[in-house]
Design a protein around this motif. Structure first.
Motif, PDB file in Angstrom:
ATOM      1  N   ASN A  74     -11.771   5.892   3.633  1.00 52.91           N
ATOM      2  CA  ASN A  74     -10.846   4.835   3.247  1.00 52.91           C
ATOM      3  C   ASN A  74     -11.307   4.157   1.953  1.00 52.91           C
ATOM      4  OD1 ASN A  74      -8.502   3.086   4.083  1.00 52.91           O
ATOM      5  ND2 ASN A  74     -10.107   1.528   4.022  1.00 52.91           N
TER       6      ASN A  74
ATOM      7  N   GLU B 110      -8.965   0.641   8.369  1.00 55.15           N
ATOM      8  CA  GLU B 110      -9.297  -0.784   8.371  1.00 55.15           C
ATOM      9  C   GLU B 110      -9.026  -1.498   9.693  1.00 55.15           C
ATOM     10  OE1 GLU B 110      -7.770  -2.810   4.939  1.00 55.15           O
ATOM     11  OE2 GLU B 110      -8.681  -1.376   3.552  1.00 55.15           O
TER      12      GLU B 110
ATOM     13  N   ALA C 176      -9.508   3.959  -1.658  1.00 56.21           N
ATOM     14  CA  ALA C 176      -9.287   2.657  -2.301  1.00 56.21           C
ATOM     15  C   ALA C 176      -9.872   2.640  -3.716  1.00 56.21           C
ATOM     16  CB  ALA C 176      -9.901   1.535  -1.459  1.00 56.21           C
TER      17      ALA C 176
ATOM     18  N   VAL D 166      -7.022   2.221  -6.457  1.00 50.74           N
ATOM     19  CA  VAL D 166      -6.902   0.827  -6.876  1.00 50.74           C
ATOM     20  C   VAL D 166      -7.969   0.422  -7.896  1.00 50.74           C
ATOM     21  CG1 VAL D 166      -6.841  -1.571  -6.059  1.00 50.74           C
ATOM     22  CG2 VAL D 166      -5.913   0.251  -4.634  1.00 50.74           C
TER      23      VAL D 166
ATOM     24  N   GLN E  27     -16.651  -3.008  -2.713  1.00 49.29           N
ATOM     25  CA  GLN E  27     -16.183  -1.703  -2.264  1.00 49.29           C
ATOM     26  C   GLN E  27     -17.343  -0.705  -2.193  1.00 49.29           C
ATOM     27  OE1 GLN E  27     -14.872  -3.518  -4.755  1.00 49.29           O
ATOM     28  NE2 GLN E  27     -12.811  -3.998  -4.091  1.00 49.29           N
TER      29      GLN E  27
ATOM     30  N   VAL F 218      -4.325   3.448   5.917  1.00 44.46           N
ATOM     31  CA  VAL F 218      -5.197   2.287   5.745  1.00 44.46           C
ATOM     32  C   VAL F 218      -5.409   1.570   7.078  1.00 44.46           C
ATOM     33  CG1 VAL F 218      -3.433   0.551   5.161  1.00 44.46           C
ATOM     34  CG2 VAL F 218      -5.714   0.367   4.208  1.00 44.46           C
TER      35      VAL F 218
ATOM     36  N   ILE G  85       0.835  -1.199   0.000  1.00 43.31           N
ATOM     37  CA  ILE G  85       0.000   0.000   0.000  1.00 43.31           C
ATOM     38  C   ILE G  85       0.870   1.250   0.000  1.00 43.31           C
ATOM     39  CG2 ILE G  85      -1.677   1.300   1.361  1.00 43.31           C
ATOM     40  CD1 ILE G  85      -2.750  -1.484   2.221  1.00 43.31           C
TER      41      ILE G  85
END
Length: 131
Positions: free
Chosen positions: A81, A58, A85, A89, A108, A54, A37
């Motif tokens: 978050n 998380e 992401a 990503v 997600q 993260v 990450i």
């Protein structure tokens, strides 16, 4: 069961589902390390230390959500978050379907929507803060 208790029970179920499922991702990152990450963040031209955020999104935030201790803040952190992401990503997958015909980023998106909903409705009475 009256309507208020049903709503509080629904909020508890939402908190537990979101919190536990996100926390599992955080535990995996604690076990596997955050180097991937950090590298991803640095590849985007951002400072590498931001990759450690993260762990807030998380690990810390899901714990807040699970226990209902400042759960709105925890849910907002999870939502942030998930936005990061999606941006870092999954941006290329927004218009794609997976092999089963579902949206490629449905997990997600569900995490993001659940976190936003929880931030809006609050933790309910079955929480450390008690609403």
């Amino acid at each position: 069961m009256n309507a208020d208790k049903q709503q509080d029970l629904g909020k508890l179920i939402l908190r537990l589902a979101l919190g536990v499922l996100i926390l599992l991702h955080g535990i995996a990152k604690l076990r596997g390390g955050t180097a991937g990450i950090v590298g991803l963040v640095e590849a985007q031209g951002l400072p590498g230390f931001l990759g450690y955020g993260v762990l807030i999104g998380e690990v810390l935030a899901p714990a807040l959500v699970i226990f209902g201790y400042h759960a709105r803040i925890g849910a907002a952190l999870i939502a942030a978050n998930m936005l990061v992401a999606l941006g870092l990503v999954h941006l290329g997958q927004l218009g794609q379907l997976n092999e089963q015909g579902g949206w490629a980023v449905e997990l997600q998106a569900m995490f993001l929507a659940s976190a936003v909903a929880l931030a809006l409705v609050g933790p309910g009475r079955y929480s450390v803060n008690g609403q």
